[in-house]
Design a protein around this motif. Structure first.
Motif, short mmCIF file in Angstrom:
data_model
loop_
_atom_site.label_atom_id
_atom_site.label_comp_id
_atom_site.label_asym_id
_atom_site.label_seq_id
_atom_site.Cartn_x
_atom_site.Cartn_y
_atom_site.Cartn_z
N GLY A 46 -72.52 -42.33 -22.91
CA GLY A 46 -72.84 -42.86 -21.60
C GLY A 46 -73.41 -41.86 -20.62
N GLY A 47 -74.36 -42.35 -19.81
CA GLY A 47 -74.91 -41.61 -18.68
C GLY A 47 -75.28 -42.60 -17.59
N ASN A 48 -75.42 -42.14 -16.36
CA ASN A 48 -75.77 -43.00 -15.24
C ASN A 48 -77.14 -43.66 -15.47
OD1 ASN A 48 -76.49 -44.14 -12.80
ND2 ASN A 48 -76.12 -42.29 -11.58
N ALA A 49 -77.16 -44.99 -15.57
CA ALA A 49 -78.40 -45.70 -15.89
C ALA A 49 -79.37 -45.78 -14.71
CB ALA A 49 -78.10 -47.10 -16.40
N LEU A 50 -78.93 -45.35 -13.53
CA LEU A 50 -79.83 -45.37 -12.37
C LEU A 50 -80.56 -44.03 -12.21
CD1 LEU A 50 -77.43 -47.17 -9.83
CD2 LEU A 50 -79.23 -48.18 -11.29
N ASP A 51 -80.26 -43.10 -13.11
CA ASP A 51 -80.69 -41.72 -12.94
C ASP A 51 -81.54 -41.28 -14.14
OD1 ASP A 51 -80.84 -39.00 -12.41
OD2 ASP A 51 -78.85 -38.61 -13.24
N ALA A 52 -82.82 -41.02 -13.87
CA ALA A 52 -83.74 -40.65 -14.96
C ALA A 52 -83.30 -39.38 -15.67
CB ALA A 52 -85.15 -40.49 -14.40
N SER A 53 -82.71 -38.44 -14.92
CA SER A 53 -82.36 -37.17 -15.58
C SER A 53 -81.14 -37.32 -16.48
CB SER A 53 -82.20 -36.04 -14.57
OG SER A 53 -81.00 -36.20 -13.86
N SER A 54 -80.26 -38.29 -16.17
CA SER A 54 -79.16 -38.58 -17.10
C SER A 54 -79.72 -39.13 -18.41
CB SER A 54 -78.18 -39.60 -16.50
OG SER A 54 -77.49 -39.05 -15.40
N ALA A 55 -80.72 -40.00 -18.28
CA ALA A 55 -81.36 -40.55 -19.49
C ALA A 55 -81.98 -39.43 -20.31
CB ALA A 55 -82.42 -41.58 -19.11
N ALA A 56 -82.62 -38.50 -19.65
CA ALA A 56 -83.23 -37.38 -20.37
C ALA A 56 -82.17 -36.57 -21.11
CB ALA A 56 -84.00 -36.48 -19.38
N LYS A 57 -81.01 -36.41 -20.47
CA LYS A 57 -79.91 -35.68 -21.14
C LYS A 57 -79.43 -36.43 -22.37
CE LYS A 57 -77.95 -33.15 -17.27
NZ LYS A 57 -76.85 -33.08 -16.31
N ILE A 58 -79.38 -37.77 -22.29
CA ILE A 58 -78.94 -38.55 -23.45
C ILE A 58 -79.90 -38.33 -24.63
CG2 ILE A 58 -78.71 -40.91 -24.37
CD1 ILE A 58 -77.64 -41.79 -21.63
N TYR A 59 -81.21 -38.43 -24.35
CA TYR A 59 -82.18 -38.24 -25.43
C TYR A 59 -82.05 -36.84 -26.02
CZ TYR A 59 -84.46 -42.60 -24.02
OH TYR A 59 -84.73 -43.92 -23.75
N ALA A 60 -81.85 -35.85 -25.15
CA ALA A 60 -81.76 -34.47 -25.64
C ALA A 60 -80.50 -34.28 -26.49
CB ALA A 60 -81.76 -33.50 -24.46
N ALA A 61 -79.36 -34.81 -26.01
CA ALA A 61 -78.09 -34.60 -26.74
C ALA A 61 -78.14 -35.24 -28.12
CB ALA A 61 -76.93 -35.19 -25.94
N LYS A 62 -78.79 -36.41 -28.22
CA LYS A 62 -78.86 -37.12 -29.50
C LYS A 62 -79.99 -36.62 -30.39
CE LYS A 62 -78.78 -41.60 -29.94
NZ LYS A 62 -77.78 -42.19 -30.83
N GLY A 63 -80.98 -35.93 -29.77
CA GLY A 63 -82.19 -35.60 -30.51
C GLY A 63 -82.98 -36.85 -30.80
N ARG A 64 -82.97 -37.78 -29.81
CA ARG A 64 -83.59 -39.10 -30.02
C ARG A 64 -84.96 -39.15 -29.37
NH1 ARG A 64 -80.45 -44.68 -29.32
NH2 ARG A 64 -82.06 -46.10 -28.61
N PRO A 65 -85.95 -39.78 -30.05
CA PRO A 65 -87.27 -39.93 -29.43
C PRO A 65 -87.14 -40.74 -28.14
CG PRO A 65 -87.27 -40.69 -31.74
CD PRO A 65 -85.86 -40.42 -31.37
N SER A 66 -87.85 -40.32 -27.09
CA SER A 66 -87.61 -40.93 -25.78
C SER A 66 -88.35 -42.26 -25.60
CB SER A 66 -87.99 -39.95 -24.67
OG SER A 66 -89.35 -39.62 -24.81
N ASP A 67 -89.06 -42.74 -26.65
CA ASP A 67 -89.64 -44.09 -26.56
C ASP A 67 -88.68 -45.14 -27.11
OD1 ASP A 67 -89.78 -43.48 -29.24
OD2 ASP A 67 -91.80 -44.27 -29.52
N ASN A 68 -87.49 -44.71 -27.51
CA ASN A 68 -86.50 -45.65 -28.05
C ASN A 68 -85.51 -46.00 -26.93
OD1 ASN A 68 -84.81 -47.17 -29.60
ND2 ASN A 68 -84.30 -45.54 -31.06
#
Ligand code: TXA
Ligand code: MG
Length: 343
Positions: A46-68
Motif C-alpha cells: 500500500g501507498g497513498n493513492a492521491l500521491d504520485a510519488s507514493s506510486a513511484a515508490k511502489i513501482y520501484a519497490a516491486k521492480g514493476r513496469p510503470s505502465d501496469n
C-alpha cells in the motif's frame, strides 16, 4: 531502509486491539511511505493513492513496469464515488458484493494521479473484506493504491513471510496476520463498457455476477505481444518459478512423473498436486494443493505458496496438477497457465 514487521491477530476487534500499530501504519502512509497489509485474497503493497510519488515508490519497490496500473483500495462504497465516476449499475453491483474480492474498473476522477493508473483514464477500485485491511483503510481515510506485495514476476504473496522475503529493506512496514484466506487475487471487472468483461478471473465468478449484470465476458485470456491489452498486467509473465512448469491432469501427471524419474538427468523435480496424486507418487519434493482436484478452494489457497516452494527447493522441473475450470477453478487455471507459459 529498515522494514518493521508487525504481527496482528485478525480474529478479534482489530481496530481496538491494534491502535498503536494501525496509527504507525497510517502515519507512514500519510508520509508517502509504503505499508504491506493482508487482504482476503493476497497481501497488498500500500501507498497513498492521491500521491504520485507514493506510486513511484511502489513501482520501484516491486521492480514493476510503470505502465501496469495499480488497484486503489477504499473502505466503503461512498469512498469509491470520491475517486471514480460511479454509474447506477456499478453502484448497485458494489452495494450487493462489496466488501469482496472484486475489483471494478471505472472512469477515474482527476484526484487520482495518472501515475497510479499507468496513464489510463480509468481506475481499478476494490473494497477488501479483511479485518486488518478494513481497519487500516477506515483509520487512514485515504484511498490506498496496492498491487500484490511481491517482487514483479514472482507469485503473489499469501503470507506475511512471503512479503518480508520479497520486500524487506525496500518498504517501511509489513502488517502480518498470517495466511490470506482465498489465495488468488481479486476478480478484475471492466465496467467502462456496455457488456462487462472479466479482465482477470478470481473468487467472484461470471456466474455469480450474471444475475446482476447479465452475460459477462471473460477476457484477457492470452494476450498477443503487440496488441494493447485492457488489463495491462496480463501481458507480463507472471507467477513463474525458475523451473519448467508442466501442467497435467492427475492420471497423466502420475505417468509423466514416473517416466521423468526413471529417465533421470532432468535435475530436481517437484510436484504440486492433491493428496490423490501425492499418495501414489510419494515424491521427495512436493507442495500439497488439497484433497483432490475438486477441492478448488484449497487449490486457490495453496497455489502461490506451492509455486514459491519450487524456487525455495531449487526445482528444475515442476509437475503441477490441473483443476476443473469451474467456479474459482477458472482463476486457479488462469494463474497456472501463466506459470507454465514459455515466454
Ligand atoms: O486481490 C487483489 O486484487 C490484490 C490485493 C492486494 O487487493 N491486488 C492485486 O493487484 O492483485 P495487482 O496490481 O497485482 O493486479 C492488478 C491487476 C493488473 O492485472 C492490472 O493490469 C489490472 O489489475 N488493472 C489495474 N488497473 C486497471 C485499469 N485501470 N484498467 C484495467 N486493468 C487494470
Ligand atoms: Mg500482482
Amino acid at each position: 531502509m529498515e522494514t518493521k514487521w508487525l504481527k496482528l491477530n485478525p480474529a478479534g476487534d482489530v481496530a481496538a486491539e491494534y491502535k498503536r500499530e494501525l496509527a504507525a501504519a497510517v502515519e507512514l502512509l500519510r508520509a508517502g511511505e509504503l505499508v504491506a497489509f493482508p487482504t482476503e485474497t493476497v497481501y497488498g503493497l500500500g501507498g497513498n493513492a492521491l500521491d504520485a510519488s507514493s506510486a513511484a515508490k511502489i513501482y520501484a519497490a516491486k521492480g514493476r513496469p510503470s505502465d501496469n496500473p495499480l488497484i486503489v483500495h477504499v473502505a466503503e462504497v461512498e469512498q469509491v464515488m470520491e475517486i471514480a465516476e460511479v454509474d447506477e449499475r456499478a453502484a448497485a453491483l458494489m452495494r450487493v458484493f462489496c466488501p469482496a474480492p472484486l475489483t471494478c474498473v471505472l472512469p477515474k476522477l482527476p484526484c487520482i494521479p495518472s501515475e497510479v493508473t499507468g496513464g489510463l483514464d480509468t481506475v481499478a477500485v476494490r473494497i477488501p473484506n479483511h479485518p486488518v485491511a478494513q481497519a487500516l483503510l477506515r483509520r487512514c481515510r485515504l484511498p490506498v493504491a496496492a498491487p500484490s506485495a511481491n517482487l514483479s514476476g514472482k507469485p503473489s504473496p499469501t503470507t506475511g513471510e512471503h512479503v518480508y522475503r520479497d520486500l524487506a529493506g525496500r518498504i517501511a512496514m509489513v502488517l502480518d496476520s498470517g495466511s490470506a484466506g482465498i489465495g488468488v487475487e481479486s476478480t478484475v471487472l471492466d465496467l467502462t463498457v456496455e457488456q462487462p468483461v472479466i479482465l482477470r478471473p478470481g473468487a467472484v465468478t461470471a456466474e455469480m455476477l450474471k444475475p446482476y449484470l447479465g452475460e459477462v465476458l471473460l477476457g484477457g485470456k492470452k494476450v498477443g505481444g503487440r496488441e494493447i491489452p485492457k488489463a495491462p498486467g496480463m501481458k507480463y509473465r507472471h507467477y513463474a518459478p525458475k523451473g519448467k512448469v508442466v501442467l497435467l491432469p492427475a492420471a497423466e501427471l502420475i505417468a509423466a512423473y514416473r517416466q521423468a524419474v526413471q529417465a533421470g538427468g532432468g535435475g530436481k523435480i517437484a510436484v504440486l498436486a492433491t493428496d490423490e496424486v501425492l499418495r501414489q507418487l510419494q515424491p521427495q519434493h512436493y507442495h500439497r494443493l488439497g484433497v483432490d482436484a475438486n477441492d478448488l478452494q484449497a487449490a486457490a489457497h495453496n497455489i502461490f505458496a506451492g509455486l514459491r516452494y519450487c524456487d525455495l527447493v531449487g526445482a528444475d522441473m515442476i509437475f503441477c496438477e490441473e483443476f476443473p475450470e469451474q467456479g474459482i477453478g477458472v482463476a486457479v487455471m488462469n494463474r497456472l497457465a501463466k506459470a507454465a507459459a514459455e515466454e
